[in-house]
Design an enzyme around this catalytic site. Structure first.
Site, PDB file in Angstrom:
ATOM      1  N   ASP A   1      56.047  17.146  75.833  1.00  0.00           N
ATOM      2  CA  ASP A   1      56.916  17.588  74.746  1.00  0.00           C
ATOM      3  C   ASP A   1      57.803  16.460  74.248  1.00  0.00           C
ATOM      4  O   ASP A   1      58.384  16.558  73.160  1.00  0.00           O
ATOM      5  CB  ASP A   1      57.843  18.694  75.270  1.00  0.00           C
ATOM      6  CG  ASP A   1      57.426  20.036  74.757  1.00  0.00           C
ATOM      7  OD1 ASP A   1      56.672  20.084  73.783  1.00  0.00           O
ATOM      8  OD2 ASP A   1      57.859  21.043  75.350  1.00  0.00           O
TER       9      ASP A   1
ATOM     10  N   LYS B   1      48.190  27.893  71.776  1.00  0.00           N
ATOM     11  CA  LYS B   1      48.018  26.621  72.491  1.00  0.00           C
ATOM     12  C   LYS B   1      46.838  26.705  73.453  1.00  0.00           C
ATOM     13  O   LYS B   1      46.076  25.756  73.594  1.00  0.00           O
ATOM     14  CB  LYS B   1      49.266  26.267  73.276  1.00  0.00           C
ATOM     15  CG  LYS B   1      50.460  26.092  72.457  1.00  0.00           C
ATOM     16  CD  LYS B   1      50.216  24.996  71.426  1.00  0.00           C
ATOM     17  CE  LYS B   1      51.247  25.011  70.366  1.00  0.00           C
ATOM     18  NZ  LYS B   1      52.564  25.197  70.903  1.00  0.00           N
TER      19      LYS B   1
ATOM     20  N   GLN C   1      58.343  26.588  78.040  1.00  0.00           N
ATOM     21  CA  GLN C   1      58.535  27.303  76.773  1.00  0.00           C
ATOM     22  C   GLN C   1      60.021  27.530  76.516  1.00  0.00           C
ATOM     23  O   GLN C   1      60.719  28.136  77.325  1.00  0.00           O
ATOM     24  CB  GLN C   1      57.800  28.644  76.848  1.00  0.00           C
ATOM     25  CG  GLN C   1      58.035  29.553  75.672  1.00  0.00           C
ATOM     26  CD  GLN C   1      57.317  29.079  74.429  1.00  0.00           C
ATOM     27  OE1 GLN C   1      56.232  28.514  74.514  1.00  0.00           O
ATOM     28  NE2 GLN C   1      57.910  29.307  73.280  1.00  0.00           N
TER      29      GLN C   1
END
Ligand code: NAD
Length: 356
Positions: free
Chosen positions: A179, A112, A156
């Site tokens: 997200d 990422k 995460q």
């Protein structure tokens, strides 16, 4: 609590400097993509594959090249970021909070970071040790929530067991929930007449693949296999928003093959290697395979290879279009994360309507 190190750098809390942080080069991500879900530091446990049924015909499906489409999306994002820099003198910023030292999570975070750098998005992050308390993690979320240079926050997943995923995900302000995991964003996705600020990256990537390859969704029967919060459920809601008639198949569905055989579009997000066989598919169906499953393969250097939730070899002979694994949905997930971050920054700088 933390000090920002900007310019494509990270946020590393001074208090953490002496603790067992993993590499500072770890950044964003979520439980997305590219690599198998393998345990913390242990060797991956592989699934055994069922033997393929002997489909003798030549493959007929067109391959949906997720890698190429994702690259195209990234180029578009890079152009927009550069335009933003020119017009308002700012670029989007994405922050990631990583707790623990899972190797797969660290790898996701690195990819990422690289993706952010490539398109000109600033990345910030903090890598916390496994024994970090929930309150400490909440403090970092708050810090990023309050930081105007951060437009997207990723925590995460999975988090260590002593930390409530629900509490942490729910603490990310919805304006930075790139997200799309916040209940408010998922709720808006589920409601008629509402538009969420963000849609979860993987299902958004699935729809983007369909749209960019000219697949008509409206009026089609779509079957989504899997109903997780991060993939299956939002994928089904998105397809419905695109006017498909949607059926969700899950672990308690008694006749999954029969139901799936009715589908014009199949999105498989199960986590069971090659569950969907050729005879589960209607001839001409479009197949989007989200699954990423490591299976033992001693002929490879690593001793395993990745397969999807769909038996690719068989499906290729029945479907009209199909995504490969790897190289299908995975690259799109990262591209959609960048896209969500860009959208967020555009809203923050008044370059689009604040509320969709
Ligand atoms: P999950 O384990 O959270 O959910 C799996 C879902 O599949 C559940 O809803 C369950 O009901 C259903 N299911 C399980 N067994 C089934 C069966 N035999 N028949 C029908 N349904 C069944 O998994 P997830 O997070 O949604 O991920 C699914 C797969 O997608 C995994 O392989 C994961 O690695 C992969 N994934 C890929 C990406 C990407 O970027 N490509 C992103 C996220 C997840």
């Amino acid at each position: 609590m933390a000090t920002s190190v900007r310019g494509g750098g990270f946020v590393l809390p001074p208090a953490a400097a002496g603790r067992s942080f993993s590499s500072q080069s770890n950044l964003l991500s979520n439980r997305l993509l590219l690599l198998p879900k393998i345990g913390p530091v242990c060797a991956p446990r592989f699934c055994k594959l069922r033997s393929s049924s002997p489909f003798a015909v030549e493959p007929s499906a067109t391959i949906i090249d997720g890698k190429a489409i994702a690259q195209q999306v990234r180029q578009e994002i890079a152009a927009e970021v550069s335009k933003m820099k020119e017009s308002v003198g700012k670029v989007p910023g994405l922050a990631v909070i990583l707790v623990g030292t899972r190797k797969d999570s660290e790898t996701y975070v690195r990819s990422k970071k690289k993706a952010c750098e490539e398109v000109g998005i600033d990345s910030y992050g903090v890598n916390l040790p496994e024994d970090t308390t929930q309150d400490e993690v909440l403090n970092f979320v708050k810090k990023f929530n309050d930081d105007p240079a951060v437009h997207g926050i990723l925590v995460q997943l999975p988090l260590p067991k002593h930390i409530s995923e629900e509490a942490i995900v729910g603490s990310v302000c919805i304006e930075k929930d790139v997200d799309g995991f916040h209940p408010m964003n998922i709720g808006a996705l589920a409601m008629q007449g509402r538009t969420p600020l963000f849609v979860s990256c993987t299902p958004k990537g699935c729809i983007e693949l369909l749209v960019r390859t000219g697949v008509v969704i409206k009026g089609k029967h779509a079957v989504v296999i899997g109903r997780s919060n991060i993939v299956g459920t939002p994928a089904a809601l998105l397809l419905q928003k695109q006017n498909a008639t949607v059926t969700v198949v899950h672990s308690k569905t008694p006749n999954p093959a029969e139901v799936t055989r009715n589908a014009d579009i199949v999105i498989a997000a199960v986590g069971v290697p090659e569950l969907v066989r050729g005879d589960w598919l209607k001839p001409g169906a479009v197949v989007i395979d989200v699954g990423i499953n490591p299976v033992e393969d001693l002929s490879t250097k690593k001793g395993y290879r990745l397969v999807g939730d769909v038996c690719y070899k068989e499906a290729c002979q029945v479907a009209s279009k199909i995504t490969p694994v790897p190289g299908g949905v995975g690259p799109m997930t990262i591209a959609m994360l960048l896209s969500n971050t860009l959208e967020s920054a555009k809203r923050a700088y008044g370059l689009v309507d604040a509320a969709p």
